[in-house]
Motif scaffolding. Structure first.
Motif, mmCIF file in Angstrom:
data_model
loop_
_atom_site.group_PDB
_atom_site.id
_atom_site.type_symbol
_atom_site.label_atom_id
_atom_site.label_comp_id
_atom_site.label_asym_id
_atom_site.label_seq_id
_atom_site.Cartn_x
_atom_site.Cartn_y
_atom_site.Cartn_z
ATOM 1 N N LYS A 90 0.784 -0.640 -0.338
ATOM 2 C CA LYS A 90 -0.259 0.702 -0.168
ATOM 3 C C LYS A 90 0.822 1.320 0.250
ATOM 4 C CE LYS A 90 -4.128 -2.363 2.184
ATOM 5 N NZ LYS A 90 -4.919 -2.299 4.037
ATOM 6 N N GLY A 91 1.832 1.389 0.936
ATOM 7 C CA GLY A 91 3.002 2.438 0.607
ATOM 8 C C GLY A 91 3.321 2.650 -0.346
ATOM 9 N N LEU A 92 3.575 1.597 -1.334
ATOM 10 C CA LEU A 92 4.536 2.127 -2.722
ATOM 11 C C LEU A 92 3.061 3.421 -3.298
ATOM 12 C CD1 LEU A 92 6.178 -1.207 -3.685
ATOM 13 C CD2 LEU A 92 6.854 0.501 -3.298
ATOM 14 N N ASN A 93 1.840 2.665 -3.228
ATOM 15 C CA ASN A 93 0.257 3.766 -3.594
ATOM 16 C C ASN A 93 0.848 4.524 -3.648
ATOM 17 O OD1 ASN A 93 0.510 1.654 -6.216
ATOM 18 N ND2 ASN A 93 -1.001 0.906 -4.479
ATOM 19 N N ILE A 94 0.695 4.818 -2.058
ATOM 20 C CA ILE A 94 1.062 5.570 -0.987
ATOM 21 C C ILE A 94 2.133 7.073 -1.655
ATOM 22 C CG2 ILE A 94 1.426 7.228 1.342
ATOM 23 C CD1 ILE A 94 -0.351 4.295 2.299
ATOM 24 N N LEU A 95 3.434 6.526 -2.138
ATOM 25 C CA LEU A 95 4.549 7.201 -2.555
ATOM 26 C C LEU A 95 4.279 8.031 -3.669
ATOM 27 C CD1 LEU A 95 7.346 8.001 -1.144
ATOM 28 C CD2 LEU A 95 8.101 6.084 -2.186
ATOM 29 N N ASP A 96 3.541 6.933 -4.595
ATOM 30 C CA ASP A 96 3.395 7.223 -5.995
ATOM 31 C C ASP A 96 2.402 8.350 -5.953
ATOM 32 O OD1 ASP A 96 4.250 7.576 -8.790
ATOM 33 O OD2 ASP A 96 2.067 6.526 -9.207
ATOM 34 N N ASP A 97 1.559 8.168 -5.065
ATOM 35 C CA ASP A 97 0.077 9.595 -4.405
ATOM 36 C C ASP A 97 0.790 10.999 -4.408
ATOM 37 O OD1 ASP A 97 -1.234 7.801 -6.195
ATOM 38 O OD2 ASP A 97 -2.403 7.594 -4.521
ATOM 39 N N HIS A 103 4.236 17.293 -7.266
ATOM 40 C CA HIS A 103 4.906 17.456 -8.442
ATOM 41 C C HIS A 103 4.264 17.245 -9.801
ATOM 42 C CE1 HIS A 103 8.838 17.728 -6.030
ATOM 43 N NE2 HIS A 103 8.289 16.676 -5.433
ATOM 44 N N GLY A 104 3.036 16.845 -9.543
ATOM 45 C CA GLY A 104 2.296 16.491 -10.430
ATOM 46 C C GLY A 104 2.388 15.887 -11.506
ATOM 47 N N VAL A 105 3.859 15.120 -11.442
ATOM 48 C CA VAL A 105 3.636 13.855 -11.506
ATOM 49 C C VAL A 105 4.067 12.667 -10.514
ATOM 50 C CG1 VAL A 105 4.362 14.664 -14.083
ATOM 51 C CG2 VAL A 105 6.260 14.479 -11.697
ATOM 52 N N GLY A 106 3.944 10.685 -10.788
ATOM 53 C CA GLY A 106 3.950 9.724 -10.525
ATOM 54 C C GLY A 106 5.938 9.644 -9.791
ATOM 55 N N PHE A 107 6.001 9.263 -9.096
ATOM 56 C CA PHE A 107 7.682 9.027 -8.856
ATOM 57 C C PHE A 107 8.299 8.206 -10.138
ATOM 58 C CE2 PHE A 107 11.265 7.174 -6.756
ATOM 59 C CZ PHE A 107 11.556 7.477 -6.110
ATOM 60 N N MET A 108 7.958 7.712 -11.175
ATOM 61 C CA MET A 108 8.404 6.799 -12.141
ATOM 62 C C MET A 108 8.966 8.514 -13.014
ATOM 63 S SD MET A 108 10.471 4.083 -10.707
ATOM 64 C CE MET A 108 10.708 3.155 -12.654
ATOM 65 N N LYS A 109 8.158 9.448 -13.333
ATOM 66 C CA LYS A 109 8.690 10.479 -14.247
ATOM 67 C C LYS A 109 8.817 11.645 -13.401
ATOM 68 C CE LYS A 109 4.343 8.979 -17.257
ATOM 69 N NZ LYS A 109 3.139 9.292 -17.587
ATOM 70 N N ALA A 110 9.124 11.290 -12.013
ATOM 71 C CA ALA A 110 9.937 12.633 -11.922
ATOM 72 C C ALA A 110 11.221 12.311 -11.859
ATOM 73 C CB ALA A 110 9.116 12.352 -10.156
ATOM 74 N N THR A 111 11.627 13.695 -12.169
ATOM 75 C CA THR A 111 13.045 14.111 -11.822
ATOM 76 C C THR A 111 13.783 13.683 -10.732
ATOM 77 O OG1 THR A 111 13.417 16.137 -11.192
ATOM 78 C CG2 THR A 111 12.801 15.918 -13.263
ATOM 79 N N PRO A 112 14.992 13.223 -10.692
ATOM 80 C CA PRO A 112 16.336 13.102 -9.694
ATOM 81 C C PRO A 112 15.785 14.050 -8.572
ATOM 82 C CG PRO A 112 17.467 12.426 -11.656
ATOM 83 C CD PRO A 112 15.853 13.112 -11.912
ATOM 84 N N LYS A 113 15.571 14.778 -8.666
ATOM 85 C CA LYS A 113 15.850 16.402 -7.964
ATOM 86 C C LYS A 113 13.943 16.402 -7.428
ATOM 87 C CE LYS A 113 15.697 21.128 -7.513
ATOM 88 N NZ LYS A 113 16.400 22.876 -7.998
ATOM 89 N N GLN A 114 13.311 16.065 -7.800
ATOM 90 C CA GLN A 114 12.296 16.241 -7.454
ATOM 91 C C GLN A 114 11.487 14.809 -6.378
ATOM 92 O OE1 GLN A 114 9.978 16.065 -10.894
ATOM 93 N NE2 GLN A 114 8.895 18.243 -11.433
ATOM 94 N N ARG A 115 12.229 13.821 -7.209
ATOM 95 C CA ARG A 115 12.517 12.688 -6.442
ATOM 96 C C ARG A 115 13.454 13.025 -4.873
ATOM 97 N NH1 ARG A 115 13.920 7.920 -10.731
ATOM 98 N NH2 ARG A 115 12.121 8.042 -11.724
ATOM 99 N N LYS A 116 14.150 13.405 -4.513
ATOM 100 C CA LYS A 116 15.047 13.926 -4.090
ATOM 101 C C LYS A 116 14.140 14.509 -2.511
ATOM 102 C CE LYS A 116 19.314 15.103 -1.809
ATOM 103 N NZ LYS A 116 20.727 16.186 -1.763
ATOM 104 N N GLN A 117 13.394 15.479 -3.134
ATOM 105 C CA GLN A 117 12.826 16.529 -3.081
ATOM 106 C C GLN A 117 11.836 15.839 -1.468
ATOM 107 O OE1 GLN A 117 11.150 20.133 -4.411
ATOM 108 N NE2 GLN A 117 9.963 20.671 -2.377
ATOM 109 N N LEU A 118 10.554 15.173 -2.409
ATOM 110 C CA LEU A 118 9.635 13.886 -1.780
ATOM 111 C C LEU A 118 10.092 13.147 -0.793
ATOM 112 C CD1 LEU A 118 7.330 12.474 -2.663
ATOM 113 C CD2 LEU A 118 7.702 11.351 -3.811
ATOM 114 N N LEU A 119 11.397 12.716 -1.281
ATOM 115 C CA LEU A 119 11.734 11.914 0.094
ATOM 116 C C LEU A 119 11.884 12.473 1.429
ATOM 117 C CD1 LEU A 119 13.749 8.220 -2.042
ATOM 118 C CD2 LEU A 119 10.939 9.096 -0.959
ATOM 119 N N ILE A 120 12.711 13.283 1.299
ATOM 120 C CA ILE A 120 12.921 14.516 2.121
ATOM 121 C C ILE A 120 11.839 14.561 3.542
ATOM 122 C CG2 ILE A 120 13.779 16.322 2.905
ATOM 123 C CD1 ILE A 120 15.933 16.147 0.829
#
Length: 213
Positions: A90-97, A103-120
């Protein structure tokens, strides 16, 4: 660094004991009677990218090159309880949402910078959650010290389930430092058998030694 030492390192880095660690040390499956939810190649690629954001490639290999995504699936299926498996998926879906919301995009389409910002942001949320989790356990411990009878059902109601990012971060770290690339590139690796050196000079910044048992 043996396996127990690595589990302690994971605990220090994430603020909680390794989820499924007791099954890992015993070599037993956490839920042999329940069928694990299968992982697709797409979900493994997704896990690789999450792990790579946590441990990116620098002068040494990152988590993706170490194959951490596939390692995660083995750990979840073999060492997680049914409840923790459900939280993980369930967490994988929560993280993607959450990525889409931020950022307006799912994790796989996000840039490395956007991904880092999210995970922080998610990591901060997780640390707050883990603290509440620990507080709930401490409250129950105080009741026991005061001589109050422990009610298992009440304790389960008070106890908070594990957080999905707590799982992801622990598995990324553990998977990386038990991989060949993690041991040989990010740690000082001495093949076994090797020569015995009773005293080794330490220089500031030296890597720890690999050698999991």
């Amino acid at each position: 660094m043996n396996r127990r030492e690595l589990l302690k390192m994971v605990a220090a880095a994430t603020g909680s004991v390794m989820i499924g660690g007791e099954f890992l040390l015993s070599g037993c499956k956490g839920n042999p009677d329940s069928a694990p939810v299968p992982f697709t190649e797409e979900s493994i690629a997704y896990l690789d990218e999450i792990a790579e954001t946590i441990i990116p490639q620098t002068t040494t290999a990152g988590a993706k090159a170490a194959g951490v995504g596939r390692f995660m699936t083995v750990m979840v299926n073999d060492c997680y309880t049914k409840e923790d498996q459900e939280i993980f998926h369930k967490g994988l879906n929560i993280l993607d949402d959450a990525c889409d919301k931020m950022h307006g995009v799912g994790f796989m389409k996000a840039t490395p910078k956007q991904r880092k910002q999210l995970l922080i942001a998610v990591d901060k949320e997780t640390k707050d959650y883990v603290k509440k989790q620990a507080d709930a356990v401490n409250v129950q411990g105080q009741k026991e010290k005061q001589g109050q009878e422990r009610n298992t059902n009440d304790f389960k109601k008070q106890a908070l389930p594990n957080h999905y990012f707590q799982q992801l971060k622990q598995l990324a770290i553990f998977g990386y430092f038990t991989s060949e690339k993690g041991r040989t590139e990010s740690l000082r690796y001495t093949p076994v058998p090797g020569k015995f050196e009773g005293v080794i000079d330490y220089k500031k910044g030296d890597k720890a030694f690999a050698g999991l048992t």
